[in-house]
Write an enzyme that holds these catalytic residues in place. Sequence first.
Site, PDB file in Angstrom:
ATOM      1  NE  ARG A  27      -3.688  -0.700   2.297  1.00 31.84           N
ATOM      2  CZ  ARG A  27      -4.538  -1.094   3.238  1.00 31.84           C
ATOM      3  NH1 ARG A  27      -4.778  -0.319   4.277  1.00 31.84           N
ATOM      4  NH2 ARG A  27      -5.159  -2.261   3.140  1.00 31.84           N
ATOM      5  CB  SER A 119      -8.383  -1.050   2.902  1.00 30.90           C
ATOM      6  OG  SER A 119      -9.364  -1.318   3.847  1.00 30.90           O
ATOM      7  CG  HIS A 120      -9.170   1.838   6.018  1.00 28.61           C
ATOM      8  ND1 HIS A 120      -8.739   0.533   5.919  1.00 28.61           N
ATOM      9  CD2 HIS A 120      -8.253   2.480   6.757  1.00 28.61           C
ATOM     10  CE1 HIS A 120      -7.610   0.393   6.594  1.00 28.61           C
ATOM     11  NE2 HIS A 120      -7.293   1.561   7.113  1.00 28.61           N
ATOM     12  CG  ASP A 291     -13.440  -0.657   4.109  1.00 30.41           C
ATOM     13  OD1 ASP A 291     -14.277  -1.459   3.655  1.00 30.41           O
ATOM     14  OD2 ASP A 291     -12.230  -0.947   4.246  1.00 30.41           O
ATOM     15  CG  ASP A 293     -11.404  -2.996   0.879  1.00 26.47           C
ATOM     16  OD1 ASP A 293     -11.721  -2.241   1.818  1.00 26.47           O
ATOM     17  OD2 ASP A 293     -10.720  -4.027   1.060  1.00 26.47           O
ATOM     18  CG  ASP A 295     -12.198  -5.159   4.016  1.00 24.87           C
ATOM     19  OD1 ASP A 295     -12.413  -3.936   4.101  1.00 24.87           O
ATOM     20  OD2 ASP A 295     -11.049  -5.646   3.947  1.00 24.87           O
ATOM     21  NE  ARG A 296     -10.698  -1.399   8.174  1.00 30.07           N
ATOM     22  CZ  ARG A 296      -9.797  -0.668   8.802  1.00 30.07           C
ATOM     23  NH1 ARG A 296     -10.111   0.545   9.221  1.00 30.07           N
ATOM     24  NH2 ARG A 296      -8.587  -1.133   9.021  1.00 30.07           N
ATOM     25  CB  THR A 360      -3.660  -6.570  14.356  1.00 27.84           C
ATOM     26  OG1 THR A 360      -4.071  -6.154  15.648  1.00 27.84           O
ATOM     27  CG2 THR A 360      -4.254  -5.656  13.305  1.00 27.84           C
ATOM     28  CD  GLU A 379      -8.704  -7.872  12.438  1.00 24.48           C
ATOM     29  OE1 GLU A 379      -7.566  -7.679  12.841  1.00 24.48           O
ATOM     30  OE2 GLU A 379      -9.019  -7.819  11.234  1.00 24.48           O
ATOM     31  CB  SER A 381      -9.546  -2.378  12.713  1.00 26.99           C
ATOM     32  OG  SER A 381      -9.457  -3.746  12.359  1.00 26.99           O
ATOM     33  CE  LYS A 392     -11.234  -5.661   7.662  1.00 27.40           C
ATOM     34  NZ  LYS A 392      -9.913  -6.145   7.288  1.00 27.40           N
TER      35      LYS A 392
HETATM   36  C1  G6P Z   1      -6.665  -4.160   7.709  1.00 31.91           C
HETATM   37  C2  G6P Z   1      -6.746  -5.618   7.927  1.00 31.91           C
HETATM   38  C3  G6P Z   1      -7.357  -5.899   9.262  1.00 31.91           C
HETATM   39  C4  G6P Z   1      -6.577  -5.223  10.349  1.00 31.91           C
HETATM   40  C5  G6P Z   1      -6.364  -3.778  10.049  1.00 31.91           C
HETATM   41  C6  G6P Z   1      -5.344  -3.243  11.008  1.00 31.91           C
HETATM   42  O1  G6P Z   1      -7.929  -3.614   7.675  1.00 31.91           O
HETATM   43  O2  G6P Z   1      -7.510  -6.220   6.923  1.00 31.91           O
HETATM   44  O3  G6P Z   1      -7.422  -7.262   9.462  1.00 31.91           O
HETATM   45  O4  G6P Z   1      -7.242  -5.292  11.570  1.00 31.91           O
HETATM   46  O5  G6P Z   1      -5.894  -3.601   8.745  1.00 31.91           O
HETATM   47  O6  G6P Z   1      -4.848  -2.066  10.601  1.00 31.91           O
HETATM   48  P1  G6P Z   1      -3.658  -1.364  11.333  1.00 31.91           P
HETATM   49  O7  G6P Z   1      -3.619  -0.042  10.644  1.00 31.91           O
HETATM   50  O8  G6P Z   1      -4.065  -1.249  12.777  1.00 31.91           O
HETATM   51  O9  G6P Z   1      -2.435  -2.217  11.156  1.00 31.91           O
HETATM   52 ZN    ZN Z   2     -11.056  -2.543   3.750  1.00 27.91          ZN
END
Ligand code: G6P
Ligand code: ZN
Length: 565
Positions: A27, A119-120, A291, A293, A295-296, A360, A379, A381, A392
């Site tokens: 990313r 993702s987000h 979010d 993509d 998944d959240r 995580t 999670e 998150s 997710k």
């Molecule tokens: C992504 C992953 C999640 C994880 C999150 C953590 O969304 O798919 O599984 O919980 O990142 O993000 P962070 O920024 O806390 O590493």
């Molecule tokens: Zn996502």
Amino acid sequence: MTATSVTSLTVSTRVYEGQKPGTSGLRKAVKVFQQEHYTENFVQAILHALGDQLTGCTLVVGGDGRFYGREAVAKIIRIAAANGVGKLIVGQNGILSTPAVSTIIRKYKTQGGIVLTASHNPGGPDADFGIKFNCDNGGPAPDNVTNKIYELTKTLQSYKIIPDIGVDIDKVQSTSVEVDGRPFTVDIIDSVNDYVELMKEIFDFASIRKLLQGNADKPAFKVLINSMNGVTGPYVKRIFSTELGVDDTCLVNIKPLEDFGGLHPDPNLTYAKDLVNAMKEGPYDFGAAFDGDGDRNMILGKKAFFVTPSDSLAVLAANLKLIPYFQKTGVKGYARSMPTAAAVDRVAAKDGVKFFEVPTGWKYFGNLMDVGDLSICGEESFGTGSDHIREKDGIWACLAWLNVIAGRGKSVEDILLDHWKVYGRNFFTRYDYENCDSASADKMMQSIEALIQKPDFIGRKLQREGKEYVVKQADNYSYTDPVDGSKATKQGLRILFADGSRIIFRLSGTGSSGATIRMYIDSYENDPAIFVKDAQLVLKPLINIALELTELRQHTGRDAPTVIT
Ligand code: G6P
Ligand code: ZN
């Protein structure tokens, strides 16, 4: 047999440093991916890493519709063709939500898929892009695979590519060409069909529809769904409008935009403010946002009653038997990531169901699901999901809630209150300090680690505002996967207290610049008089203890977090 025949070219390249996938793939800023050969190198490394599986394999390709996605799809088609891939299944317009990619990999038993998303994180020419590889179980590649990809990027001297074969990705169609004498096919598929079909197998759509439509005795249960201009728009439209009959005015931001319309497409109380405000002011019984993509998820009840992701997991776990899928498969086990509040632990203990705590990252749930030990996990998150796929799944979580509400006939808030009465409440909050100086953040983590490893730290009594917490255990969390024995170390600093409360510090693994420090606070209360209190108030003593103990303000120069969830 095939219309065209082409020959692959080998292009010399140079190594780019830092193509190490993070928590969820590679990313970086769009500008980084736009550098000459940068994207090509990474895609070539992914394909190399497939080893023996590469020749003739099938891969799924799609993403969240963000800026640079279409260019990346075009490059992947050309590079995959030249490397002997047999078939690519590509979402129309290059669009596939992350849960849809997982669904399609599993349904068509492909060797994996490439997900184009950050993702987000915000999108657009000045924002982020990402490339993530998912394996044949439909889940994000585990560490041994991403490490292999990274190693390959460090020595790559060339990549293989074919001239443009002009596949129109906006049109559902199948195109075949012959590459170096081998057949290669690109199937452009409807982005939504397979996913919607799966959701209809999992949930009781008829009873959800009844709930949302209402009847003479019962008013319609009003929902407000916000896709944050991300990939879920077309999925939401098909599921909520076509299948469940929700009025289009209750489905907002459902056109995927390359820059998410300037939104930060992360469904939390800060970045999904417009949903929160509309819920506060409006007549809605239920709100959900997803979010970029897909998944959240964030779930809200009437008047924006906030369901923490940790509670969302626990409530769904406790009500799983209302969902047809789990009636069929049985309840195999529950899991959460380490920083997630321990609410689901209590459901597991009471129901006598297996429970797992993992680091995580969704990838850590995959093995447990593959061996049939895990049904539902989540999670803090804002990720919730089950073993129906290996990602997710935001829309799944929303439908799961609606299925439970239809079964229970109660409001979101009443379901939570009932839950806390039975299990007690784990109050939880997360403080994020985004874009900190990386060196200072590392220094802070080192100094916290040194502090909590002092022999006299265990047993220490920490006091603040009339509360006292006794340190029971403190460490840098590590995890051994019970299925394959692989070990993940240094997964976050934990201070665990005698009453089950916890303070946790981690550095984010998903940012694209600087460091994001995350502080997680989890505290259990079983006095019903406290259940309805504001989490920030209840947790204040422990928050202050954490801030002072770690000298976070001095290390970061920050008086307040960027985001509180
Ligand atoms: C992504 C992953 C999640 C994880 C999150 C953590 O969304 O798919 O599984 O919980 O990142 O993000 P962070 O920024 O806390 O590493
Ligand atoms: Zn996502």
